[in-house]
Enzyme design. Structure first.
Site, PDB file in Angstrom:
ATOM      1  N   VAL A   1       5.313  -0.432   2.887  1.00 25.20           N
ATOM      2  CA  VAL A   1       4.148  -0.667   3.749  1.00 25.20           C
ATOM      3  C   VAL A   1       3.226  -1.678   3.075  1.00 25.20           C
ATOM      4  O   VAL A   1       2.850  -1.513   1.908  1.00 25.20           O
ATOM      5  CB  VAL A   1       3.367   0.640   4.038  1.00 25.20           C
ATOM      6  CG1 VAL A   1       2.238   0.368   5.036  1.00 25.20           C
ATOM      7  CG2 VAL A   1       4.297   1.721   4.582  1.00 25.20           C
TER       8      VAL A   1
ATOM      9  N   VAL B   1       0.820  -1.230   0.000  1.00 24.15           N
ATOM     10  CA  VAL B   1       0.000   0.000   0.000  1.00 24.15           C
ATOM     11  C   VAL B   1       0.849   1.273   0.000  1.00 24.15           C
ATOM     12  O   VAL B   1       0.333   2.371  -0.144  1.00 24.15           O
ATOM     13  CB  VAL B   1      -0.990   0.033   1.193  1.00 24.15           C
ATOM     14  CG1 VAL B   1      -2.078  -1.002   1.017  1.00 24.15           C
ATOM     15  CG2 VAL B   1      -0.286  -0.147   2.537  1.00 24.15           C
TER      16      VAL B   1
ATOM     17  N   ASP C   1       6.265  18.228   9.944  1.00 22.99           N
ATOM     18  CA  ASP C   1       6.076  17.762   8.563  1.00 22.99           C
ATOM     19  C   ASP C   1       4.601  17.465   8.296  1.00 22.99           C
ATOM     20  O   ASP C   1       4.269  16.471   7.657  1.00 22.99           O
ATOM     21  CB  ASP C   1       6.944  16.524   8.306  1.00 22.99           C
ATOM     22  CG  ASP C   1       7.105  16.218   6.817  1.00 22.99           C
ATOM     23  OD1 ASP C   1       6.868  17.130   5.985  1.00 22.99           O
ATOM     24  OD2 ASP C   1       7.459  15.079   6.470  1.00 22.99           O
TER      25      ASP C   1
ATOM     26  N   LYS D   1       4.869  -1.863   8.350  1.00 23.70           N
ATOM     27  CA  LYS D   1       5.859  -0.983   7.731  1.00 23.70           C
ATOM     28  C   LYS D   1       7.238  -1.601   7.932  1.00 23.70           C
ATOM     29  O   LYS D   1       7.663  -1.801   9.067  1.00 23.70           O
ATOM     30  CB  LYS D   1       5.767   0.378   8.424  1.00 23.70           C
ATOM     31  CG  LYS D   1       6.520   1.519   7.788  1.00 23.70           C
ATOM     32  CD  LYS D   1       6.128   2.808   8.544  1.00 23.70           C
ATOM     33  CE  LYS D   1       6.823   4.025   8.013  1.00 23.70           C
ATOM     34  NZ  LYS D   1       6.407   5.236   8.741  1.00 23.70           N
TER      35      LYS D   1
ATOM     36  N   GLY E   1       8.426   4.060   0.290  1.00 28.05           N
ATOM     37  CA  GLY E   1       9.152   5.310   0.495  1.00 28.05           C
ATOM     38  C   GLY E   1      10.639   5.110   0.318  1.00 28.05           C
ATOM     39  O   GLY E   1      11.094   4.049  -0.113  1.00 28.05           O
TER      40      GLY E   1
ATOM     41  N   TYR F   1      12.992   4.711   2.404  1.00 27.47           N
ATOM     42  CA  TYR F   1      13.657   3.663   3.198  1.00 27.47           C
ATOM     43  C   TYR F   1      12.644   2.723   3.833  1.00 27.47           C
ATOM     44  O   TYR F   1      12.894   2.122   4.859  1.00 27.47           O
ATOM     45  CB  TYR F   1      14.580   4.280   4.258  1.00 27.47           C
ATOM     46  CG  TYR F   1      13.903   5.109   5.332  1.00 27.47           C
ATOM     47  CD1 TYR F   1      13.914   4.697   6.661  1.00 27.47           C
ATOM     48  CD2 TYR F   1      13.261   6.301   5.026  1.00 27.47           C
ATOM     49  CE1 TYR F   1      13.310   5.450   7.655  1.00 27.47           C
ATOM     50  CE2 TYR F   1      12.659   7.066   6.011  1.00 27.47           C
ATOM     51  CZ  TYR F   1      12.686   6.633   7.325  1.00 27.47           C
ATOM     52  OH  TYR F   1      12.076   7.390   8.302  1.00 27.47           O
ATOM     53  N   GLY F   2      11.493   2.559   3.186  1.00 28.29           N
ATOM     54  CA  GLY F   2      10.495   1.662   3.759  1.00 28.29           C
ATOM     55  C   GLY F   2       9.453   1.198   2.761  1.00 28.29           C
ATOM     56  O   GLY F   2       9.284   1.769   1.687  1.00 28.29           O
TER      57      GLY F   2
END
Length: 366
Positions: free
Chosen positions: A30, A22, A140, A45, A25, A27-28
């Site tokens: 999900v 879903v 953020d 995650k 990013g 460094y990840g």
């Protein structure tokens, strides 16, 4: 649809069934899934932070803060998958509530009613009040960091840039670059004081972001979509006009003052012209959140009492958070001295500490 666990190399226990990717990013990754013993739908995650110190910092912040806050409008951490050993610890697996979409996707796909705008702003402010009550700045806030489900429940996520607004402890360093370094938040939602390097950032930076988000919900497009630093400031000043002498004198950076002096004079625009669909109460909230001076900006407590969100405001149901323990952010002030292995050890220790949630209790009792 169940995805092949080996294809994406997700090392999670068999108590979780993986269903679909879903999000992805820097460094990840999900993945949506189900916690089989309880039937709870979850988002897992996977973070691989150990190549960069900055990613380690963000990961540690996120885990510590998600653990601390227990609030309806802040995403919660349901489980932390514990690695078999430190030697094989190369990834972090965070299990969170599954939310169906985010505000960025919703704004792009449909026109929002004023009722929706009110409810989403109210929930954002309610979650932000909890953060600010613990002296935490999110730093953020943007539509993609506001998660939503089909009931229009909203939860603030992504605490990788969050920081304490408290002063650094005596005798510690924050890198010598002024309070609040490593600021890389999305440019479009950055407050003027961030752009112009005021000496310290305050909770007011998050309220600026709320104003930008409200305008974006009303107009269906970002209010200040700057292409670069100069364009971003130019867009802000086209709306707010040239700063008054009072506002100008609040700027502590001589370089920023010189930069502003060199720009042409611009007149302030009316928010009712910029957001023609906005109701008068929405226009007023925009005026009070989108001020050049952080000291003149509305606080989160004041914003919750604003007429724009009066249909939802309930002072008895807008809880503060527990204060952070002393030393909660101590690792921030020693970041330059820490090796990658020291970061890894701190994250490992954090992951080893079980999360007391419904999932862990269910697993233990069955």
């Amino acid at each position: 649809m169940t995805i092949d666990q080996s294809q994406i190399n997700f090392n999670v226990p068999s108590t979780y069934k993986l269903e679909e990717i879903v999000g992805e990013g820097a460094y990840g990754l999900v993945v949506a899934g189900t916690h089989l013993p309880s039937g709870t739908q979850v988002a897992i995650k996977r973070i691989t932070p150990f190549d960069h110190t900055m990613f380690c910092q963000r990961t540690l912040r996120e885990i510590k803060l998600l653990r601390h806050f227990h609030h309806e409008n802040i995403i919660s951490i349901l489980d932390l998958i514990q690695p078999e050993s430190y030697e094989v610890f190369n990834e972090v697996y965070l299990v969170q509530e599954l939310m169906e979409t985010d505000l960025h996707r919703v704004i792009r796909s449909q026109e929002l009613s004023d009722d929706h705008c009110q409810y989403f702003v109210y929930q954002t402010l309610r979650g932000l009040k909890a953060l600010h009550s613990a002296d935490v700045l999110h730093r953020d806030l943007k539509p993609s960091n506001l998660l939503l489900n089909a009931n229009c429940d909203l939860k603030i996520c992504d605490f990788g840039l969050a920081r304490s607004s408290a002063k650094p402890p005596p005798g510690t360093s924050d890198g010598g670059q002024g309070f609040m370094t490593e600021y890389v938040a999305t440019r479009w939602y950055r407050a003027p004081e961030v752009m112009l390097s005021f000496q310290e950032y305050t909770k007011a930076i998050d309220l600026w972001s709320v104003g930008c988000i409200l305008a974006e919900m009303i107009n269906g497009k970002p209010l200040f979509p700057g292409r670069d630093y100069h364009h971003q400031l130019s867009l802000i000043l086209q709306v707010l006009g040239t700063p008054t002498m009072d506002d100008f004198n609040e700027i502590t950076s001589q370089r920023s003052k010189d930069y502003l002096r060199a720009l042409e004079f611009t007149r302030r625009q009316d928010f009712s012209a910029i957001c023609p669909k906005a109701k008068p109460a929405a226009v007023d909230l925009l005026k009070q959140t989108l001020t050049f001076s952080p000291s003149k900006r509305i606080t989160v407590e004041e914003a919750l009492m604003h007429s724009y969100v009066e249909a939802y405001h309930d002072p008895h149901d807008e809880p503060n958070a527990e204060p952070l323990k002393p030393g909660f952010f101590d690792f921030e002030f020693h970041q330059e001295k820490l090796s990658r292995d020291q970061w890894k050890r701190m994250i490992y220790d954090e992951v080893q500490d079980p999360v007391p949630t419904i999932l862990s209790q269910w697993t233990e009792s069955h």
